[in-house]
Design a protein around this motif. Structure first.
Motif, PDB file in Angstrom:
ATOM      1  N   SER A   2      44.007  39.310  44.518  1.00 31.62           N
ATOM      2  CA  SER A   2      44.489  40.404  43.676  1.00 31.62           C
ATOM      3  C   SER A   2      43.604  40.572  42.448  1.00 31.62           C
ATOM      4  CB  SER A   2      45.951  40.191  43.288  1.00 31.62           C
ATOM      5  OG  SER A   2      46.104  38.943  42.684  1.00 31.62           O
ATOM      6  N   ASP A   3      43.106  39.460  41.907  1.00 36.55           N
ATOM      7  CA  ASP A   3      42.212  39.560  40.740  1.00 36.55           C
ATOM      8  C   ASP A   3      40.887  40.217  41.122  1.00 36.55           C
ATOM      9  OD1 ASP A   3      44.066  38.463  39.088  1.00 36.55           O
ATOM     10  OD2 ASP A   3      43.195  36.440  39.076  1.00 36.55           O
ATOM     11  N   ALA A   4      40.360  39.791  42.261  1.00 29.95           N
ATOM     12  CA  ALA A   4      39.071  40.359  42.704  1.00 29.95           C
ATOM     13  C   ALA A   4      39.243  41.842  43.034  1.00 29.95           C
ATOM     14  CB  ALA A   4      38.551  39.597  43.923  1.00 29.95           C
ATOM     15  N   PHE A   5      40.388  42.175  43.634  1.00 33.45           N
ATOM     16  CA  PHE A   5      40.653  43.585  43.962  1.00 33.45           C
ATOM     17  C   PHE A   5      40.741  44.412  42.681  1.00 33.45           C
ATOM     18  CE2 PHE A   5      43.706  47.056  44.814  1.00 33.45           C
ATOM     19  CZ  PHE A   5      43.009  47.721  45.817  1.00 33.45           C
ATOM     20  N   ALA A   6      41.467  43.870  41.693  1.00 30.55           N
ATOM     21  CA  ALA A   6      41.623  44.604  40.430  1.00 30.55           C
ATOM     22  C   ALA A   6      40.263  44.816  39.769  1.00 30.55           C
ATOM     23  CB  ALA A   6      42.560  43.838  39.500  1.00 30.55           C
ATOM     24  N   ALA A   7      39.431  43.791  39.819  1.00 29.87           N
ATOM     25  CA  ALA A   7      38.106  43.912  39.200  1.00 29.87           C
ATOM     26  C   ALA A   7      37.252  44.940  39.940  1.00 29.87           C
ATOM     27  CB  ALA A   7      37.416  42.544  39.183  1.00 29.87           C
ATOM     28  N   ALA A   8      37.304  44.859  41.275  1.00 30.65           N
ATOM     29  CA  ALA A   8      36.508  45.801  42.074  1.00 30.65           C
ATOM     30  C   ALA A   8      37.005  47.227  41.875  1.00 30.65           C
ATOM     31  CB  ALA A   8      36.578  45.407  43.550  1.00 30.65           C
ATOM     32  N   LEU A   9      38.319  47.372  41.824  1.00 33.35           N
ATOM     33  CA  LEU A   9      38.913  48.696  41.636  1.00 33.35           C
ATOM     34  C   LEU A   9      38.489  49.290  40.288  1.00 33.35           C
ATOM     35  CD1 LEU A   9      40.846  50.240  43.513  1.00 33.35           C
ATOM     36  CD2 LEU A   9      42.759  49.248  42.239  1.00 33.35           C
TER      37      LEU A   9
END
Lengths: 99, 300
Positions: free
Chosen positions: B8-15
């Motif tokens: 979820s952290d990596a997704f938030a950063a990528a988003l």
């Protein structure tokens, strides 16, 4: 019914302008000039198909279409044909052949 | 790599910096910095693949907080498509419905390489059933019920007909349900995962069902249309089907063809071919179980 002021012969205004798609007895006609799609019932479809082959008088069309209806409904069909031709003309799909 | 492969952290950063995801035949580039959208998007698109670096996006969707120096407490968000302002949403909590509607709009106004129908579409054994219907007719509810009973989700919103071969290109995205349909679906298929329920939208409460992993995995496999079903939910109605003429089917499809006038003659030919080859039926129903059985019978 053919009327005295009806033109002698009707023809398609521009045969190359129409794409025809038959569905059951009905006919979908796409008019390339206007981008409009028209749905014709069996009688109108038969009249349009006949005119797509060659110019015809209303009387000739009427004779062709008589085969489609019961003899006792021939007058009704002739009247409907007159209305159909008037509608075709109003839509710019047919012209008097001598125009 | 799939969305769910990102934490979820990596997704938030990528988003936040920009993330391109493949949705059926399209690549959508999201840049979303609104925290409320991250969790639901991560869940709803868990099964979708990330685009390869060499795949150019078809659309850029940007969603960010709307900064107003005079109203720093404001939670408004700002949505843009391809860098141009599209819409503002008053509440950041509703950013996911706003994003979904923005993506619908962006696809509806540009995917003209397909004949696009406003219709749900599901498939079984490679045979697709098209469910065109106006809003409020139960289209998405029936679509969700069919998917819960093992049908493959191609789309709950747009049916994309390929002009070359008449096959349907899948566009599996979250199934959108409104108001009472959310409770109906929860009773019908408790295992269905609602990855976001959003009260207070302009359409009332909206809930999104996660598209099945198998449907997303098959999003590159087109399906052949086999029939057209016009669903209509009616309280207390016994399930009833009524065959349509081919002309009736054409007219029903035509009413729901989003880009018919843009495609011109090609659209007319495609619709006529579809109506000529796929029997059309009206389906009135109350019970989802009965409706699912009826659709199975019509598609057999």
């Amino acid at each position: 019914m053919p009327t005295p002021d009806s033109p002698d012969v009707w023809r398609l205004a521009d045969p190359s302008a129409f794409a025809l798609f038959g569905l059951d007895d009905d006919l979908i006609v796409y008019d390339r000039r206007s981008g409009q799609t028209h749905l014709f019932n069996a009688l109108a479809a038969e009249a349009f198909r006949a005119l797509h082959v060659r110019p015809l008088t209303e009387a000739q069309l009427c004779a062709l279409l008589t085969d489609m209806v019961e003899p006792e409904r021939a007058a009704e069909a002739a009247s409907a044909l007159s209305a159909v031709l008037a509608r075709f003309a109003a839509l710019g799909m047919i012209d008097p052949a001598d125009a | 790599m799939k969305v769910s492969d990102l934490t979820s952290d990596a997704f938030a950063a990528a988003l936040g910096s920009g993330l391109a995801v493949r949705l059926g035949p399209f690549v959508v580039h999201w840049r979303v910095t609104v925290p409320a959208a991250r969790g639901p998007l991560h869940a709803l698109y868990a099964h979708h693949p990330l685009a390869e670096p060499d795949e150019p996006p078809d659309v850029y969707v940007d969603c960010r907080a709307h900064l107003n120096p005079r109203r720093p407490w404001s939670r408004r968000i700002h949505l843009s498509i391809d860098g141009r302002f599209h819409a503002a949403q008053a509440r950041a909590q509703l950013s996911v419905p706003a994003l979904e509607w923005t993506m619908n709009w962006s696809l509806a106004t540009r995917a003209h390489e397909y004949l696009m129908l406003h219709a749900a579409v599901v498939a079984r054994d490679g045979r697709a059933v098209i469910l065109p219907a106006p809003p409020g007719s139960g289209k998405s509810t029936l679509c969700g019920a069919l998917v819960a009973r093992g049908w493959r989700l191609l789309s709950d919103e747009f049916t994309l007909i390929r002009p070359g071969d008449g096959l349907i290109a899948p566009l599996p995205r979250p199934v959108s349900l409104k108001e009472g349909a959310i409770a109906v679906m929860r009773r019908f298929a408790p295992e269905h995962m609602f990855a976001g329920v959003f009260p207070g939208t302009v359409k009332g409460t909206v809930g999104y069902v996660l598209p099945p992993a198998a449907s997303v995995a098959a999003q590159d496999e087109p399906a052949r249309p086999c029939c057209v079903v016009l669903p209509r939910w009616r309280s207390g109605a016994a399930v009833r089907t009524e065959a349509l003429s081919r002309t009736g089917t054409f007219l029903a499809l035509n009413r729901n063809a989003v880009n018919y006038s843009i495609l011109g003659e090609r659209g007319a030919a495609l619709l006529a071919g579809l109506a000529g080859g796929c029997p059309g039926h009206r389906l009135a129903y109350d019970s989802l179980d009965d409706a699912v059985d009826a659709v199975g019978g019509l598609a057999a």
